[in-house]
Design a protein around this motif. Structure first.
Motif, PDB file in Angstrom:
ATOM      1  N   LEU A  24       0.828  -1.205   0.000  1.00  0.00           N
ATOM      2  CA  LEU A  24       0.000   0.000   0.000  1.00  0.00           C
ATOM      3  C   LEU A  24       0.863   1.255   0.000  1.00  0.00           C
ATOM      4  CD1 LEU A  24      -2.775  -0.936   2.610  1.00  0.00           C
ATOM      5  CD2 LEU A  24      -2.811  -1.242   0.123  1.00  0.00           C
ATOM      6  N   THR A  25       0.329   2.325  -0.576  1.00  0.00           N
ATOM      7  CA  THR A  25       1.001   3.622  -0.463  1.00  0.00           C
ATOM      8  C   THR A  25       0.910   4.097   0.974  1.00  0.00           C
ATOM      9  OG1 THR A  25      -0.996   4.909  -0.906  1.00  0.00           O
ATOM     10  CG2 THR A  25       0.303   4.194  -2.832  1.00  0.00           C
ATOM     11  N   THR A  26       1.678   5.137   1.313  1.00  0.00           N
ATOM     12  CA  THR A  26       1.644   5.654   2.682  1.00  0.00           C
ATOM     13  C   THR A  26       0.239   6.090   3.069  1.00  0.00           C
ATOM     14  OG1 THR A  26       3.931   6.388   2.516  1.00  0.00           O
ATOM     15  CG2 THR A  26       2.581   7.413   4.238  1.00  0.00           C
ATOM     16  N   LYS A  27      -0.415   6.779   2.159  1.00  0.00           N
ATOM     17  CA  LYS A  27      -1.777   7.248   2.437  1.00  0.00           C
ATOM     18  C   LYS A  27      -2.723   6.058   2.621  1.00  0.00           C
ATOM     19  CE  LYS A  27      -5.383  10.204   0.450  1.00  0.00           C
ATOM     20  NZ  LYS A  27      -5.715  11.096  -0.684  1.00  0.00           N
ATOM     21  N   GLU A  28      -2.615   5.088   1.751  1.00  0.00           N
ATOM     22  CA  GLU A  28      -3.475   3.908   1.856  1.00  0.00           C
ATOM     23  C   GLU A  28      -3.186   3.119   3.129  1.00  0.00           C
ATOM     24  OE1 GLU A  28      -3.923   2.978  -2.963  1.00  0.00           O
ATOM     25  OE2 GLU A  28      -2.348   2.024  -1.755  1.00  0.00           O
ATOM     26  N   ALA A  29      -1.907   3.037   3.496  1.00  0.00           N
ATOM     27  CA  ALA A  29      -1.526   2.305   4.703  1.00  0.00           C
ATOM     28  C   ALA A  29      -2.084   2.975   5.946  1.00  0.00           C
ATOM     29  CB  ALA A  29      -0.006   2.209   4.791  1.00  0.00           C
ATOM     30  N   MET A  30      -2.028   4.299   5.956  1.00  0.00           N
ATOM     31  CA  MET A  30      -2.562   5.000   7.120  1.00  0.00           C
ATOM     32  C   MET A  30      -4.085   4.847   7.190  1.00  0.00           C
ATOM     33  SD  MET A  30      -1.837   8.872   8.407  1.00  0.00           S
ATOM     34  CE  MET A  30      -2.468   9.475   9.970  1.00  0.00           C
ATOM     35  N   LYS A  31      -4.752   4.965   6.050  1.00  0.00           N
ATOM     36  CA  LYS A  31      -6.204   4.792   6.034  1.00  0.00           C
ATOM     37  C   LYS A  31      -6.593   3.386   6.485  1.00  0.00           C
ATOM     38  CE  LYS A  31      -8.694   6.695   2.766  1.00  0.00           C
ATOM     39  NZ  LYS A  31      -9.210   7.104   1.432  1.00  0.00           N
ATOM     40  N   LYS A  32      -5.811   2.399   6.056  1.00  0.00           N
ATOM     41  CA  LYS A  32      -6.074   1.017   6.475  1.00  0.00           C
ATOM     42  C   LYS A  32      -5.885   0.874   7.983  1.00  0.00           C
ATOM     43  CE  LYS A  32      -6.512  -3.517   5.823  1.00  0.00           C
ATOM     44  NZ  LYS A  32      -7.807  -4.146   5.426  1.00  0.00           N
ATOM     45  N   ALA A  33      -4.838   1.483   8.497  1.00  0.00           N
ATOM     46  CA  ALA A  33      -4.590   1.425   9.946  1.00  0.00           C
ATOM     47  C   ALA A  33      -5.744   2.053  10.721  1.00  0.00           C
ATOM     48  CB  ALA A  33      -3.276   2.125  10.273  1.00  0.00           C
ATOM     49  N   LEU A  34      -6.305   3.129  10.205  1.00  0.00           N
ATOM     50  CA  LEU A  34      -7.403   3.811  10.896  1.00  0.00           C
ATOM     51  C   LEU A  34      -8.641   2.923  10.996  1.00  0.00           C
ATOM     52  CD1 LEU A  34      -7.133   7.432   9.419  1.00  0.00           C
ATOM     53  CD2 LEU A  34      -6.228   6.578  11.595  1.00  0.00           C
ATOM     54  N   THR A  35      -8.805   2.009  10.047  1.00  0.00           N
ATOM     55  CA  THR A  35      -9.953   1.098  10.117  1.00  0.00           C
ATOM     56  C   THR A  35      -9.763   0.030  11.185  1.00  0.00           C
ATOM     57  OG1 THR A  35      -9.095  -0.458   8.461  1.00  0.00           O
ATOM     58  CG2 THR A  35     -10.370   1.428   7.646  1.00  0.00           C
ATOM     59  N   VAL A  36      -8.519  -0.177  11.601  1.00  0.00           N
ATOM     60  CA  VAL A  36      -8.203  -1.193  12.614  1.00  0.00           C
ATOM     61  C   VAL A  36      -8.168  -0.584  14.016  1.00  0.00           C
ATOM     62  CG1 VAL A  36      -6.430  -2.823  13.398  1.00  0.00           C
ATOM     63  CG2 VAL A  36      -6.912  -2.572  10.947  1.00  0.00           C
ATOM     64  N   ILE A  37      -7.666   0.632  14.107  1.00  0.00           N
ATOM     65  CA  ILE A  37      -7.455   1.276  15.404  1.00  0.00           C
ATOM     66  C   ILE A  37      -8.783   1.683  16.034  1.00  0.00           C
ATOM     67  CG2 ILE A  37      -6.548   3.379  16.485  1.00  0.00           C
ATOM     68  CD1 ILE A  37      -4.200   3.186  14.458  1.00  0.00           C
ATOM     69  N   GLU A  38      -8.935   1.368  17.302  1.00  0.00           N
ATOM     70  CA  GLU A  38     -10.101   1.775  18.087  1.00  0.00           C
ATOM     71  C   GLU A  38      -9.636   2.690  19.209  1.00  0.00           C
ATOM     72  OE1 GLU A  38     -11.957  -1.743  19.531  1.00  0.00           O
ATOM     73  OE2 GLU A  38     -12.283  -2.597  17.526  1.00  0.00           O
TER      74      GLU A  38
END
Length: 603
Positions: A140-154
């Protein structure tokens, strides 16, 4: 609690970050750090335990760049230390992250995604930056990786991320924690609080929960959770840099105590007209009149102000009022009346405990009003209505002028509702005039600093414990007075209802124990004096703060008379100075007490 700053597009990034962090010192912190880089990709990460001044001693002339992020940390996960300080880096050192908030599922993330990662510290933030790295390494790109992380983080977060391989962008996201984007000419900034970057710009863009922002020198792009672009107008911060400077004062707290008469006069100007009538939005007044119960929700000093507000509102509006701690209400909501109206009190407007209550109320469709010192703050934006305190920036951790401003604005609100109902004989007074009298009496008390300092030296210089007692509104003042004393001087102070002493509390009285009695209520004055005699016979060292018309020659501090409904506005002033001088005489930092933060942005 925790502060974030960021800059992109200016040559002197390091200086701007340090100056911004200094403006955020009031929030409370135990360590700090910065990361700066530039087009030449010369990277510099500097962290330090302690104050911003300690960080500055570690920053050499080579630490320069055009993009950077900085952070002040208040420990939640992991003890205060340099390795736990922000910014945090990924294992390959490509990603650098600062974070405000609490990641609730960090243990689960570690088990599912990061079992083979070697972590340097103990923070939940380090988990987040490694998670972003994990997704980036999977293509994933940096932006995509961060967006993906946000879906996991609570949990709650305000993130600012730099990818060293692409240093022309700062990636920003928030949920429940405050964060703003400041707009400049060919540069942009990031900050937890507008005052951190006022030297650079006074135009800011708010970020909503769940949004992600890519920040570059010449533009910003906001995306919602579905990836849709969001356009939002900027607003102009109504702050003056001179308001957040100490000037000739040794401490912000003393400056803010002295500013209270001015705040009273400003509230008169903002909320009353030329003939003294109150000016409150008619929609607010009608909503309150239509309610069958008012619920005041707050924390700390604001909670204590809420109890005084209860007395004012009930006497002037004839509507029942309940006062609740936000941290309790949110998870143990009481049985509500059929037509409730909610008032939130918060100096910063960012109090996480109060916000989680407001979110629930909004889901239930219940009406709400926020009284806050900060226009555009989260509690202000998300409540149905807002009344500003107009107290100016409050920097010292121990709240003083925000407390009296909250009570004064609640008095104006109560008067407006009562006048509209036209059913309370107690409303027949000129509030604007009475608040003018309050301002003058405040000045009289403030002018007695030296005599108050001498009394503090006599009564509190060596004590480990102290008690404030009072009845009715004097009890509410005692609660706030004891909070001020304990939070900055570390004297174990408690505020008690004077009549409850004999039901157990009097067992704490020993020879020489300071007991400070507050007496401003005519109908209970004699009873409180009786309670003072009771503790005196057990060895207490009594200190009496009384209203002039109720005073005795032996009282230590006598306050000029004011309107009976408004006595808490003046009886609190000497107790603020008592706390100030007790702290000063013990050699502690008045503005930055240990373990405390000004703005509590996590639950």
């Amino acid at each position: 609690m925790c502060g974030i700053v960021g800059i992109i597009g200016k040559e002197n990034a390091t200086d701007i970050l340090i100056q911004g962090l200094e403006k955020l010192e009031y929030r409370g912190y135990d360590s700090a750090g910065i990361f700066v880089t530039g087009k030449d990709k010369q990277d510099h990460l500097v962290k330090s335990l302690g104050r911003i001044a300690d960080l500055q001693t570690k920053i050499g002339p080579e630490v320069q760049g055009t993009v950077g992020i900085g952070h002040t940390r208040w420990a939640t996960h992991g003890k205060p230390s340099e390795r736990n300080a922000h910014p945090h880096t990924s294992s390959n050192h490509q990603f650098i992250l600062v974070h405000n908030g609490v990641i609730e599922n960090f243990e689960e993330i570690k088990q599912e995604f990061l079992q083979n990662k070697q972590l340097e510290g103990e923070t939940d933030t380090e988990i987040a930056v490694h998670l972003i790295e994990h997704f980036a390494q999977n293509g994933l790109t940096t932006k995509e990786a961060m967006k993906k992380a946000l879906t996991v983080i609570e949990g709650s977060y305000a993130f600012a991320l730099i990818d060293k391989n692409n240093p022309d962008t700062i990636f920003v996201a928030k949920n429940k924690s405050p964060l703003l984007i400041g707009l400049g000419d060919q540069f942009n900034v990031i900050c937890s609080d507008a005052m951190a970057m006022l030297a650079e710009t006074n135009h800011f863009v708010e970020i909503a929960d769940g949004e992600m922002v890519t920040v570059q020198a010449d533009k910003i792009e906001i995306e919602d959770t579905k990836g849709n672009l969001v356009y939002r107008e900027s607003y102009e911060a109504q702050l003056d840099l001179s308001d957040i400077e100490k000037g000739t004062y040794p401490y912000y707290m003393l400056k803010e105590i002295d500013e209270q008469p001015t705040v009273m006069r400003r509230i008169i100007q903002e909320y009353t007209d030329a003939i003294g009538d109150t000016m409150i939005d008619e929609k607010i007044v009608k909503k309150i009149i239509a309610s069958d119960r008012i619920y005041v929700v707050a924390c700390g000093t604001s909670y204590n102000a809420g109890w005084v507000g209860k007395a004012l509102l009930e006497k002037m509006t004839n509507i029942p009022v309940e006062v609740h701690l936000s941290s309790e209400f949110g998870y143990n909501m009481p049985l509500l009346s059929e037509k409730p109206f909610f008032i939130f009190l918060s100096q910063s407007g960012e109090t996480a405990d109060s916000r989680q209550v407001l979110v629930q109320l909004n889901e239930l469709g219940l009406p709400s009003l926020t009284l806050t010192n900060v226009a555009g703050s989260t509690l202000s934006r998300e409540a149905d209505y807002t009344l500003l305190l107009h107290a100016g920036p409050e920097i010292a951790v121990a709240s003083t002028k925000a407390y009296t401003a909250q009570i004064a604005v609640l008095a104006v609100l109560a008067k407006a509702v009562g006048d509209s109902k036209k059913n309370q004989s107690s409303l027949k007074f000129d509030l604007a005039h009475e608040l003018s009298v309050i301002a003058a009496v405040m000045e009289t008390i403030i002018d007695e600093k030296m005599s108050i300092s001498q009394l503090v030296e006599e009564y509190l210089s060596t004590t480990r414990n102290a008690f404030y007692i009072g009845r009715g509104v004097d009890y509410f003042v005692s609660m706030e007075a004891s909070l001020k004393l304990k939070e900055i001087s570390y004297i174990q102070a408690e505020g008690f209802a004077a009549g409850e002493l004999k039901h157990g509390t009097i067992a704490l009285i020993e020879e020489g124990t300071p007991v400070l009695g507050v007496i401003t209520d005519r109908k209970t004055a004699a009873h409180t004096r009786g309670n003072l005699k009771e503790v005196e016979s057990r060895g207490a060292h009594n200190f009496v703060i009384s209203l002039g018309s109720l005073s005795k020659e032996t009282d230590q501090l006598i306050i000029p008379d004011v309107h009976p409904l408004l006595t808490p506005l003046v009886s609190i002033i000497p107790t603020q100075l008592i706390a100030y001088f007790a702290t000063l005489q013990r050699g502690y930092d008045v503005d930055k007490p240990r373990n405390l933060a000004k703005s509590v942005t996590v639950e």
